[in-house]
Scaffold this motif. Structure first.
Motif, PDB file in Angstrom:
ATOM      1  N   ASP A  16       0.852  -1.190   0.000  1.00 19.85           N
ATOM      2  CA  ASP A  16       0.000   0.000   0.000  1.00 19.85           C
ATOM      3  C   ASP A  16       0.888   1.239   0.000  1.00 19.85           C
ATOM      4  O   ASP A  16       1.577   1.532   0.975  1.00 19.85           O
ATOM      5  CB  ASP A  16      -0.897  -0.001   1.236  1.00 19.85           C
ATOM      6  CG  ASP A  16      -1.949   1.113   1.203  1.00 19.85           C
ATOM      7  OD1 ASP A  16      -1.864   1.984   0.306  1.00 19.85           O
ATOM      8  OD2 ASP A  16      -2.851   1.106   2.055  1.00 19.85           O
ATOM      9  N   SER A  18      -0.513   4.275  -1.026  1.00 18.36           N
ATOM     10  CA  SER A  18      -1.522   5.316  -1.258  1.00 18.36           C
ATOM     11  C   SER A  18      -1.148   6.607  -0.541  1.00 18.36           C
ATOM     12  O   SER A  18      -0.562   6.586   0.545  1.00 18.36           O
ATOM     13  CB  SER A  18      -2.889   4.837  -0.768  1.00 18.36           C
ATOM     14  OG  SER A  18      -3.288   3.653  -1.428  1.00 18.36           O
ATOM     15  N   THR A  37      -1.781  -7.847  -4.143  1.00 20.41           N
ATOM     16  CA  THR A  37      -2.576  -6.647  -3.918  1.00 20.41           C
ATOM     17  C   THR A  37      -1.678  -5.416  -3.937  1.00 20.41           C
ATOM     18  O   THR A  37      -0.729  -5.327  -3.141  1.00 20.41           O
ATOM     19  CB  THR A  37      -3.312  -6.718  -2.566  1.00 20.41           C
ATOM     20  OG1 THR A  37      -4.185  -7.858  -2.560  1.00 20.41           O
ATOM     21  CG2 THR A  37      -4.132  -5.450  -2.335  1.00 20.41           C
ATOM     22  N   LEU A  39      -2.037  -1.262  -3.795  1.00 22.16           N
ATOM     23  CA  LEU A  39      -2.884  -0.102  -3.574  1.00 22.16           C
ATOM     24  C   LEU A  39      -2.039   1.149  -3.763  1.00 22.16           C
ATOM     25  O   LEU A  39      -1.081   1.380  -3.027  1.00 22.16           O
ATOM     26  CB  LEU A  39      -3.474  -0.126  -2.158  1.00 22.16           C
ATOM     27  CG  LEU A  39      -4.157  -1.439  -1.729  1.00 22.16           C
ATOM     28  CD1 LEU A  39      -4.635  -1.353  -0.292  1.00 22.16           C
ATOM     29  CD2 LEU A  39      -5.309  -1.774  -2.662  1.00 22.16           C
TER      30      LEU A  39
END
Length: 313
Positions: A16, A18, A37, A39
């Protein structure tokens, strides 16, 4: 992204980044063969070089299942993303997209597609070629119509179309029997009803084809050129049960109001073979039309009630 990321964390599965102000995702990602995954929302991605070269052929392309690039600056869906054939969830909401490329159909494993909050004006029919798509979010765009091909999305459970420019829905939308959520608020079809009636005179080929079909003129494939045999196979039956006619390319297109879950009236696109099927020129045709509309509306109402949850307010 730090150099040597794949060497430091070879077994990394979720990343992640972000809200970090990133303007590009570097080549360090390509070797993360376990990453499923990624992000990267609310960054500055979208310019040239935002995505690493060779993404579609990298180990990452085979492992990635969830990709969230919402809240960035993409003006088009990057072609490299369309090579991520194992992708199950793709989010590109809140970008600057004006269209959905037909090549979106290459993402055959896609189950969740979020494209809300862009400037998209149309939905490509190719979107219907995603057999596992469960959730389709196209809200807050500038979409004016829904292609009838979307009825082929038999796995679809949620369709978000609120805050667009829709004035009608295609009748085929009632074939989405597994649909549980349909969001339509903030569209002209909800705040005001629109009726349209258009008809183009049939060609000589269509007139001949209609005669063959309605009078059951026998023919064999050897009697006609292959293109005419194929043309005759495309005949559509007029939904007016009192008519018995057929049409090919030329038909009456009109907006028809249908009860939706017993509470709402939705304008659905409706097709008839000729103006006589809906014209009040004679008492006979008017009576026939009234009965056919009632039958057709009952049928549509039953189908509509299969949709269990409607988000309209």
């Amino acid at each position: 992204l730090p150099a040597g990321l794949s060497q430091w964390f070879p077994a990394l599965e979720v990343l992640d980044v972000s809200g970090t102000g990133l303007a590009e995702l570097g080549a360090e990602l390509l070797g993360l063969s376990q990453l499923h995954t990624l992000l990267a929302k609310n960054n500055r991605l979208g310019g040239p070089g935002s995505l690493p070269k060779g993404l579609g052929q990298a180990p990452l392309a085979r492992s990635l299942r969830v990709l969230n690039l919402s809240g960035n600056r993409f003006a088009e869906v990057p072609p490299a993303l369309l090579e991520l054939h194992g992708l199950q969830s793709l989010s590109l909401g809140g970008n600057r997209l004006h269209s959905i490329p037909p090549e979106i159909q290459e993402l055959r494993s896609l189950e969740f597609l979020y494209l809300g909050g862009n400037f998209i004006t149309s939905i490509p029919p190719e979107l219907a070629n995603l057999p596992f798509l469960n959730y389709l979010v196209l809200c807050d765009n500038k979409i004016q119509s829904v292609p009838p091909q979307l009825a082929q999305l038999h796995s679809l459970r949620s369709l978000s179309l609120h805050n667009n420019l829709l004035t009608y829905l295609p009748r085929e939308i009632l074939n989405l029997v597994h649909l549980e959520e349909l969001s339509l608020r903030g569209n002209p079809l909800v705040v005001r009803f629109v009726r349209d009636l258009t008809y183009n005179p049939p060609s000589l080929q269509e007139l001949a084809g209609r005669t063959i079909k309605t009078r059951n003129v026998p023919y064999a494939p050897s009697d006609l050129p292959e293109n005419l045999v194929r043309y005759l196979s495309l005949a559509s039956n007029c939904p007016n049960p009192k008519c018995g006619g057929v049409y090919f390319d030329s038909c009456v297109r009109q907006i028809k109001f249908v009860d939706f879950c017993g509470k709402y009236r939705l304008p659905l696109m409706h097709y008839l073979c000729s103006p006589e099927c809906s014209s009040p020129c004679s008492s006979a045709s008017q009576s026939s039309t009234s009965q056919s509309e009632s039958d057709s509306e009952d049928e549509a109402s039953v189908a509509a009630r299969r949709m269990q949850k409607v988000l309209l307010g």
